[in-house]
Scaffold this motif. Structure first.
Motif, PDB file in Angstrom:
ATOM      1  N   LYS A  74       5.043  15.543  -9.566  1.00  0.00           N
ATOM      2  CA  LYS A  74       6.061  16.385  -8.926  1.00  0.00           C
ATOM      3  C   LYS A  74       5.709  16.794  -7.500  1.00  0.00           C
ATOM      4  O   LYS A  74       6.564  16.811  -6.614  1.00  0.00           O
ATOM      5  CB  LYS A  74       6.319  17.609  -9.793  1.00  0.00           C
ATOM      6  CG  LYS A  74       6.928  17.251 -11.137  1.00  0.00           C
ATOM      7  CD  LYS A  74       7.219  18.482 -11.983  1.00  0.00           C
ATOM      8  CE  LYS A  74       7.821  18.077 -13.322  1.00  0.00           C
ATOM      9  NZ  LYS A  74       8.104  19.250 -14.179  1.00  0.00           N
ATOM     10  N   ALA A  75       4.456  17.145  -7.262  1.00  0.00           N
ATOM     11  CA  ALA A  75       4.073  17.581  -5.919  1.00  0.00           C
ATOM     12  C   ALA A  75       4.213  16.444  -4.910  1.00  0.00           C
ATOM     13  O   ALA A  75       4.755  16.633  -3.811  1.00  0.00           O
ATOM     14  CB  ALA A  75       2.635  18.107  -5.924  1.00  0.00           C
ATOM     15  N   LYS A  76       3.728  15.266  -5.288  1.00  0.00           N
ATOM     16  CA  LYS A  76       3.814  14.113  -4.390  1.00  0.00           C
ATOM     17  C   LYS A  76       5.263  13.700  -4.182  1.00  0.00           C
ATOM     18  O   LYS A  76       5.673  13.382  -3.064  1.00  0.00           O
ATOM     19  CB  LYS A  76       3.012  12.947  -4.972  1.00  0.00           C
ATOM     20  CG  LYS A  76       3.016  11.704  -4.090  1.00  0.00           C
ATOM     21  CD  LYS A  76       2.174  10.591  -4.707  1.00  0.00           C
ATOM     22  CE  LYS A  76       2.205   9.340  -3.830  1.00  0.00           C
ATOM     23  NZ  LYS A  76       1.406   8.245  -4.439  1.00  0.00           N
ATOM     24  N   TRP A  77       6.057  13.712  -5.259  1.00  0.00           N
ATOM     25  CA  TRP A  77       7.467  13.339  -5.159  1.00  0.00           C
ATOM     26  C   TRP A  77       8.199  14.301  -4.222  1.00  0.00           C
ATOM     27  O   TRP A  77       8.971  13.876  -3.360  1.00  0.00           O
ATOM     28  CB  TRP A  77       8.111  13.332  -6.537  1.00  0.00           C
ATOM     29  CG  TRP A  77       9.562  12.934  -6.524  1.00  0.00           C
ATOM     30  CD1 TRP A  77      10.642  13.751  -6.358  1.00  0.00           C
ATOM     31  CD2 TRP A  77      10.099  11.611  -6.665  1.00  0.00           C
ATOM     32  NE1 TRP A  77      11.814  13.027  -6.391  1.00  0.00           N
ATOM     33  CE2 TRP A  77      11.507  11.708  -6.582  1.00  0.00           C
ATOM     34  CE3 TRP A  77       9.519  10.349  -6.861  1.00  0.00           C
ATOM     35  CZ2 TRP A  77      12.347  10.604  -6.680  1.00  0.00           C
ATOM     36  CZ3 TRP A  77      10.360   9.245  -6.961  1.00  0.00           C
ATOM     37  CH2 TRP A  77      11.757   9.377  -6.870  1.00  0.00           C
ATOM     38  N   ALA A  78       7.938  15.600  -4.359  1.00  0.00           N
ATOM     39  CA  ALA A  78       8.600  16.598  -3.520  1.00  0.00           C
ATOM     40  C   ALA A  78       8.196  16.447  -2.054  1.00  0.00           C
ATOM     41  O   ALA A  78       9.036  16.565  -1.146  1.00  0.00           O
ATOM     42  CB  ALA A  78       8.269  18.000  -4.016  1.00  0.00           C
ATOM     43  N   GLY A 118       0.801  -1.215   0.000  1.00  0.00           N
ATOM     44  CA  GLY A 118       0.000   0.000   0.000  1.00  0.00           C
ATOM     45  C   GLY A 118       0.834   1.265   0.000  1.00  0.00           C
ATOM     46  O   GLY A 118       0.319   2.346  -0.285  1.00  0.00           O
ATOM     47  N   ARG A 119       2.130   1.120   0.304  1.00  0.00           N
ATOM     48  CA  ARG A 119       3.041   2.270   0.304  1.00  0.00           C
ATOM     49  C   ARG A 119       4.196   2.032  -0.674  1.00  0.00           C
ATOM     50  O   ARG A 119       5.329   2.447  -0.430  1.00  0.00           O
ATOM     51  CB  ARG A 119       3.551   2.536   1.718  1.00  0.00           C
ATOM     52  CG  ARG A 119       2.437   2.740   2.746  1.00  0.00           C
ATOM     53  CD  ARG A 119       2.931   3.418   3.992  1.00  0.00           C
ATOM     54  NE  ARG A 119       3.373   4.780   3.707  1.00  0.00           N
ATOM     55  CZ  ARG A 119       4.074   5.524   4.578  1.00  0.00           C
ATOM     56  NH1 ARG A 119       4.424   5.009   5.741  1.00  0.00           N
ATOM     57  NH2 ARG A 119       4.442   6.746   4.268  1.00  0.00           N
ATOM     58  N   ALA A 120       3.863   1.387  -1.761  1.00  0.00           N
ATOM     59  CA  ALA A 120       4.875   1.029  -2.754  1.00  0.00           C
ATOM     60  C   ALA A 120       5.607   2.252  -3.287  1.00  0.00           C
ATOM     61  O   ALA A 120       6.831   2.226  -3.476  1.00  0.00           O
ATOM     62  CB  ALA A 120       4.225   0.254  -3.904  1.00  0.00           C
ATOM     63  N   ASP A 121       4.880   3.344  -3.545  1.00  0.00           N
ATOM     64  CA  ASP A 121       5.514   4.548  -4.100  1.00  0.00           C
ATOM     65  C   ASP A 121       6.575   5.092  -3.146  1.00  0.00           C
ATOM     66  O   ASP A 121       7.688   5.439  -3.561  1.00  0.00           O
ATOM     67  CB  ASP A 121       4.469   5.626  -4.383  1.00  0.00           C
ATOM     68  CG  ASP A 121       3.515   5.242  -5.496  1.00  0.00           C
ATOM     69  OD1 ASP A 121       3.684   4.159  -6.077  1.00  0.00           O
ATOM     70  OD2 ASP A 121       2.586   6.028  -5.787  1.00  0.00           O
ATOM     71  N   MET A 122       6.232   5.173  -1.873  1.00  0.00           N
ATOM     72  CA  MET A 122       7.179   5.682  -0.879  1.00  0.00           C
ATOM     73  C   MET A 122       8.384   4.765  -0.747  1.00  0.00           C
ATOM     74  O   MET A 122       9.535   5.222  -0.627  1.00  0.00           O
ATOM     75  CB  MET A 122       6.488   5.846   0.471  1.00  0.00           C
ATOM     76  CG  MET A 122       7.423   6.213   1.617  1.00  0.00           C
ATOM     77  SD  MET A 122       8.294   7.800   1.340  1.00  0.00           S
ATOM     78  CE  MET A 122       7.022   8.946   1.914  1.00  0.00           C
ATOM     79  N   ILE A 123       8.154   3.457  -0.773  1.00  0.00           N
ATOM     80  CA  ILE A 123       9.252   2.503  -0.635  1.00  0.00           C
ATOM     81  C   ILE A 123      10.234   2.637  -1.799  1.00  0.00           C
ATOM     82  O   ILE A 123      11.453   2.660  -1.602  1.00  0.00           O
ATOM     83  CB  ILE A 123       8.704   1.068  -0.534  1.00  0.00           C
ATOM     84  CG1 ILE A 123       7.958   0.892   0.793  1.00  0.00           C
ATOM     85  CG2 ILE A 123       9.824   0.028  -0.655  1.00  0.00           C
ATOM     86  CD1 ILE A 123       7.124  -0.361   0.875  1.00  0.00           C
ATOM     87  N   LEU A 124       9.713   2.740  -3.003  1.00  0.00           N
ATOM     88  CA  LEU A 124      10.580   2.925  -4.169  1.00  0.00           C
ATOM     89  C   LEU A 124      11.368   4.223  -4.056  1.00  0.00           C
ATOM     90  O   LEU A 124      12.565   4.267  -4.364  1.00  0.00           O
ATOM     91  CB  LEU A 124       9.741   2.921  -5.445  1.00  0.00           C
ATOM     92  CG  LEU A 124       9.202   1.564  -5.908  1.00  0.00           C
ATOM     93  CD1 LEU A 124       8.231   1.745  -7.067  1.00  0.00           C
ATOM     94  CD2 LEU A 124      10.341   0.635  -6.308  1.00  0.00           C
ATOM     95  N   ASN A 178       9.832   7.042 -13.670  1.00  0.00           N
ATOM     96  CA  ASN A 178       9.475   8.279 -14.363  1.00  0.00           C
ATOM     97  C   ASN A 178       8.045   8.697 -14.046  1.00  0.00           C
ATOM     98  O   ASN A 178       7.744   9.885 -13.895  1.00  0.00           O
ATOM     99  CB  ASN A 178       9.653   8.124 -15.867  1.00  0.00           C
ATOM    100  CG  ASN A 178      11.106   8.172 -16.297  1.00  0.00           C
ATOM    101  OD1 ASN A 178      11.958   8.690 -15.576  1.00  0.00           O
ATOM    102  ND2 ASN A 178      11.410   7.626 -17.460  1.00  0.00           N
ATOM    103  N   VAL A 179       7.159   7.702 -13.927  1.00  0.00           N
ATOM    104  CA  VAL A 179       5.771   8.001 -13.558  1.00  0.00           C
ATOM    105  C   VAL A 179       5.725   8.648 -12.174  1.00  0.00           C
ATOM    106  O   VAL A 179       5.018   9.640 -11.957  1.00  0.00           O
ATOM    107  CB  VAL A 179       4.913   6.718 -13.573  1.00  0.00           C
ATOM    108  CG1 VAL A 179       3.544   6.980 -12.949  1.00  0.00           C
ATOM    109  CG2 VAL A 179       4.752   6.201 -14.998  1.00  0.00           C
ATOM    110  N   LEU A 180       6.484   8.097 -11.231  1.00  0.00           N
ATOM    111  CA  LEU A 180       6.510   8.654  -9.878  1.00  0.00           C
ATOM    112  C   LEU A 180       7.083  10.066  -9.870  1.00  0.00           C
ATOM    113  O   LEU A 180       6.533  10.975  -9.235  1.00  0.00           O
ATOM    114  CB  LEU A 180       7.336   7.755  -8.956  1.00  0.00           C
ATOM    115  CG  LEU A 180       6.800   6.346  -8.685  1.00  0.00           C
ATOM    116  CD1 LEU A 180       7.733   5.600  -7.727  1.00  0.00           C
ATOM    117  CD2 LEU A 180       5.399   6.396  -8.111  1.00  0.00           C
ATOM    118  N   LYS A 181       8.183  10.268 -10.573  1.00  0.00           N
ATOM    119  CA  LYS A 181       8.835  11.578 -10.576  1.00  0.00           C
ATOM    120  C   LYS A 181       8.000  12.635 -11.285  1.00  0.00           C
ATOM    121  O   LYS A 181       8.103  13.832 -10.968  1.00  0.00           O
ATOM    122  CB  LYS A 181      10.213  11.460 -11.231  1.00  0.00           C
ATOM    123  CG  LYS A 181      11.204  10.656 -10.409  1.00  0.00           C
ATOM    124  CD  LYS A 181      12.528  10.478 -11.125  1.00  0.00           C
ATOM    125  CE  LYS A 181      13.485   9.638 -10.290  1.00  0.00           C
ATOM    126  NZ  LYS A 181      14.779   9.425 -10.993  1.00  0.00           N
TER     127      LYS A 181
END
Length: 210
Positions: A192-196, A134-140, A186-189
């Motif tokens: 931009k707001a979430k990545w930052a 459920g937190r895959a984006d943060m883990i990556l 690239n999708v995650l980056k």
């Protein structure tokens, strides 16, 4: 009639994926070769029977096989490297490892600590580590940070993603979402707001690390 057809397709998709995952769990090596063979067999079946290949793959929920097939052309398939098990390396010693492990546990990124230490200590087999999907984006993003700051590196493979593919449960499906690693990142980056925002959180976690 269309509703009944969609219901049947949904049931068939669920059964197919469950069977496919059971087969994969029984295979310790050459899983990607199996994926490629499956994609080839489905394509040939569609060709002989006059089926719509894209519709079939979509209804079976096997689009990731097609994505995987295209990733081969980009050279992103895992290849054996000295016939050794991929491993992560902690570059700052035991105290740094403990600090990193605490972050994964405190932030509920790691479901169980079992195998996490071995991931950094030359494992001799696949560890089947369970992270919080459920937190895959943060883990990556966290692993990206750890690698970019040279806190961790990798060995016995050609990419840090080879380590994750080998040792993390459901990494291809739940973390990469069937995409090649570069495309997925690239999708995650591009968000931009979430990545930052995530980057600020990560940097804050490490402010107390000497």
């Amino acid at each position: 009639m269309n509703l009944k057809r969609r219901e049947l397709e949904s049931v068939l998709s669920d059964l197919t994926i469950k069977l496919y995952k059971q087969i994969l769990m029984q295979i310790k090596t050459k899983r990607r070769e199996l994926q490629l063979q499956l994609a080839f067999a489905l394509a040939k079946t569609c060709e002989f029977q006059g089926y719509d290949k894209n519709q079939l793959l979509e209804s079976l929920n096997l689009e990731s096989v097609v994505i995987y097939n295209s990733s081969i052309k980009k050279g992103e398939i895992i290849k054996p490297f000295n016939e050794r098990v991929p491993s992560l390396i902690i570059n700052g010693g035991l105290e740094q490892f403990k600090f990193i492990q605490e972050i994964f546990v405190d932030q509920k990124l790691l479901i169980k600590k079992t195998g996490f230490y071995k991931l950094f200590n030359n494992p001799d087999k696949a560890l089947a580590i369970q992270f919080n999907v459920g937190r895959a984006d943060m883990i990556l993003q966290l692993f990206t940070y750890l690698k970019s700051t040279k806190m961790i590196s990798y060995s016995n493979c050609r990419s840090i993603y080879d380590v994750f593919r080998f040792h993390i449960l459901d990494f291809e499906d739940k973390f990469l979402k069937g995409k090649p690693p570069r495309e997925r990142m690239n999708v995650l980056k591009n968000s931009k707001a979430k990545w930052a925002a995530n980057q600020r959180l990560i940097e804050n976690w490490f402010t107390n690390l000497n």
